[in-house]
Design an enzyme around this catalytic site. Structure first.
Site, PDB file in Angstrom:
ATOM      1  N   CYS A 122       0.825  -1.201   0.000  1.00 28.41           N
ATOM      2  CA  CYS A 122       0.000   0.000   0.000  1.00 28.41           C
ATOM      3  C   CYS A 122       0.856   1.247   0.000  1.00 28.41           C
ATOM      4  O   CYS A 122       1.650   1.450   0.898  1.00 28.41           O
ATOM      5  CB  CYS A 122      -0.923   0.006   1.209  1.00 28.41           C
ATOM      6  SG  CYS A 122      -2.028   1.410   1.242  1.00 28.41           S
ATOM      7  N   PHE A 259       6.684  -6.235 -18.536  1.00 27.48           N
ATOM      8  CA  PHE A 259       6.841  -7.610 -19.030  1.00 27.48           C
ATOM      9  C   PHE A 259       8.255  -7.849 -19.554  1.00 27.48           C
ATOM     10  O   PHE A 259       8.449  -8.439 -20.624  1.00 27.48           O
ATOM     11  CB  PHE A 259       5.814  -7.929 -20.117  1.00 27.48           C
ATOM     12  CG  PHE A 259       4.389  -7.877 -19.639  1.00 27.48           C
ATOM     13  CD1 PHE A 259       3.918  -8.823 -18.734  1.00 27.48           C
ATOM     14  CD2 PHE A 259       3.531  -6.892 -20.082  1.00 27.48           C
ATOM     15  CE1 PHE A 259       2.607  -8.781 -18.283  1.00 27.48           C
ATOM     16  CE2 PHE A 259       2.216  -6.840 -19.638  1.00 27.48           C
ATOM     17  CZ  PHE A 259       1.752  -7.790 -18.739  1.00 27.48           C
ATOM     18  N   CYS A 260       9.239  -7.367 -18.803  1.00 23.36           N
ATOM     19  CA  CYS A 260      10.637  -7.526 -19.210  1.00 23.36           C
ATOM     20  C   CYS A 260      11.081  -8.954 -18.915  1.00 23.36           C
ATOM     21  O   CYS A 260      11.352  -9.313 -17.765  1.00 23.36           O
ATOM     22  CB  CYS A 260      11.524  -6.521 -18.482  1.00 23.36           C
ATOM     23  SG  CYS A 260      11.151  -4.806 -18.883  1.00 23.36           S
ATOM     24  N   ARG A 261      11.133  -9.748 -19.929  1.00 20.27           N
ATOM     25  CA  ARG A 261      11.556 -11.144 -19.831  1.00 20.27           C
ATOM     26  C   ARG A 261      12.617 -11.387 -20.897  1.00 20.27           C
ATOM     27  O   ARG A 261      12.874 -10.528 -21.742  1.00 20.27           O
ATOM     28  CB  ARG A 261      10.367 -12.090 -20.047  1.00 20.27           C
ATOM     29  CG  ARG A 261       9.112 -11.734 -19.236  1.00 20.27           C
ATOM     30  CD  ARG A 261       9.277 -11.982 -17.753  1.00 20.27           C
ATOM     31  NE  ARG A 261       8.182 -11.392 -16.988  1.00 20.27           N
ATOM     32  CZ  ARG A 261       7.000 -11.961 -16.794  1.00 20.27           C
ATOM     33  NH1 ARG A 261       6.730 -13.133 -17.348  1.00 20.27           N
ATOM     34  NH2 ARG A 261       6.084 -11.354 -16.059  1.00 20.27           N
ATOM     35  N   ARG A 262      13.207 -12.569 -20.856  1.00 22.09           N
ATOM     36  CA  ARG A 262      14.260 -12.869 -21.824  1.00 22.09           C
ATOM     37  C   ARG A 262      13.708 -12.759 -23.253  1.00 22.09           C
ATOM     38  O   ARG A 262      12.771 -13.432 -23.634  1.00 22.09           O
ATOM     39  CB  ARG A 262      14.821 -14.266 -21.573  1.00 22.09           C
ATOM     40  CG  ARG A 262      15.884 -14.695 -22.579  1.00 22.09           C
ATOM     41  CD  ARG A 262      16.627 -15.922 -22.125  1.00 22.09           C
ATOM     42  NE  ARG A 262      17.510 -15.600 -21.010  1.00 22.09           N
ATOM     43  CZ  ARG A 262      18.703 -15.041 -21.132  1.00 22.09           C
ATOM     44  NH1 ARG A 262      19.157 -14.705 -22.339  1.00 22.09           N
ATOM     45  NH2 ARG A 262      19.444 -14.805 -20.075  1.00 22.09           N
ATOM     46  N   GLY A 263      14.325 -11.873 -24.021  1.00 27.11           N
ATOM     47  CA  GLY A 263      13.975 -11.741 -25.428  1.00 27.11           C
ATOM     48  C   GLY A 263      12.740 -10.923 -25.729  1.00 27.11           C
ATOM     49  O   GLY A 263      12.366 -10.786 -26.901  1.00 27.11           O
ATOM     50  N   ARG A 264      12.103 -10.335 -24.704  1.00 27.35           N
ATOM     51  CA  ARG A 264      10.901  -9.554 -25.001  1.00 27.35           C
ATOM     52  C   ARG A 264      10.652  -8.499 -23.930  1.00 27.35           C
ATOM     53  O   ARG A 264      11.156  -8.590 -22.813  1.00 27.35           O
ATOM     54  CB  ARG A 264       9.671 -10.459 -25.135  1.00 27.35           C
ATOM     55  CG  ARG A 264       9.256 -11.148 -23.848  1.00 27.35           C
ATOM     56  CD  ARG A 264       8.102 -12.107 -24.128  1.00 27.35           C
ATOM     57  NE  ARG A 264       7.662 -12.804 -22.931  1.00 27.35           N
ATOM     58  CZ  ARG A 264       6.676 -12.394 -22.144  1.00 27.35           C
ATOM     59  NH1 ARG A 264       6.042 -11.259 -22.419  1.00 27.35           N
ATOM     60  NH2 ARG A 264       6.314 -13.100 -21.090  1.00 27.35           N
TER      61      ARG A 264
END
Length: 276
Positions: A122, A259-264
């Site tokens: 919060c 949505f920072c993930r491997r390759g995207r």
């Protein structure tokens, strides 16, 4: 659990986790096992003798938290306006962070003072008026760039500042990335807002000015606002962004990437700061 480890998870002489006997259910089997549990304790920020807020947090790097919270909440404009910070253990199982402000800043704080009991997730508990939620922040300049090709390596580096999280699976992390994608430093906490405040305190201490913020959590509007308050032009989040986070990021000229993930990755606002 490795028997060579202490019964308490000790980081720089601060206990941040404890052993707990648990029952692990795996398939049709129930088995008693020792597991690590992350500590979550009440931390009161006390300004010039007056309690301002109680947050649930990990009992580590509380001096950085004090500086970062004070900056991101607009209580101070510069760390030089803090005269002293003292960490005091409370008889109620929590911790008091006693902060001495300059007279001018304390008078300003008293005018807008709010009493609230914060929770891990919060950021606005106890705010008295809706107008206080959205701070008047000048739009950020467009002076920083970052190559998305560096993001995969940055995500791997983020694991190096998640010591408690690796053992407990229970913390968030926030890190500062150089324009070259190198992790300059980071902080973790059971609360994502607290982890970011600690990072802001560390950024101020280390005088980092160029780069971007990477957080292991979702991007709420509070995370965007805190990032903008410390002058960060780019915020990367491992998870999603909320609608209000996107709206506020647009307003502040902040580049928001989720949505920072491997390759995207998903760029929500101001993509002009990003290169391939």
């Amino acid at each position: 659990m490795d028997e060579t480890k202490s019964t308490n998870l000790l980081t720089k002489r601060v206990i941040v986790g404890i052993d707990q006997t648990t029952v692990q259910h795996k398939g049709s089997l129930n088995q008693a096992e020792q597991d690590y549990i992350a500590l979550e304790v009440p931390v009161a920020l006390v300004y010039n003798g007056i309690s301002h807020v109680v947050m649930m947090a990990s009992p580590k790097n509380l001096e950085l938290f004090a500086v970062g919270f004070s900056l991101s909440e607009g209580i101070i404009g510069s760390s030089n306006e803090i005269r002293s910070i003292e960490i005091v253990e409370s008889c109620h199982g929590g911790t008091e962070v006693q902060i001495e402000l300059s007279s001018r800043r304390f008078m300003q704080l008293k005018e807008r003072r709010r009493s609230m009991a914060g929770r891990t997730g919060c950021g606005i508990c106890g705010t008295e008026q809706l107008a206080e939620i959205f701070r008047p922040i000048a739009p950020l300049p467009f002076t920083q760039t970052f190559s998305l090709s560096l993001l995969d390596n940055a995500l791997e580096q983020l694991k190096t500042v998640q010591e408690i999280g690796e053992l407990t699976g229970c913390t968030h992390a926030a890190a500062w990335l150089s324009p070259e994608g190198q992790l300059q430093g980071g902080c973790e906490d059971v609360g994502r807002h607290v982890a970011l405040d600690k990072l802001i305190g560390l950024k101020t201490q280390q005088k980092w000015t160029e780069g971007a913020i990477l957080v292991s959590s979702r991007a709420s509007y509070e995370m965007v606002q805190k990032s903008a308050m410390c002058g960060a032009e780019i915020l990367f989040a491992v998870s999603a962004a909320t609608s209000l986070a996107v709206e506020v990021a647009n307003q502040y000229n902040l580049t928001l990437v989720g949505f920072c993930r491997r390759g995207r990755a998903t760029v929500f606002t101001h993509p002009q700061r990003l290169t391939d």
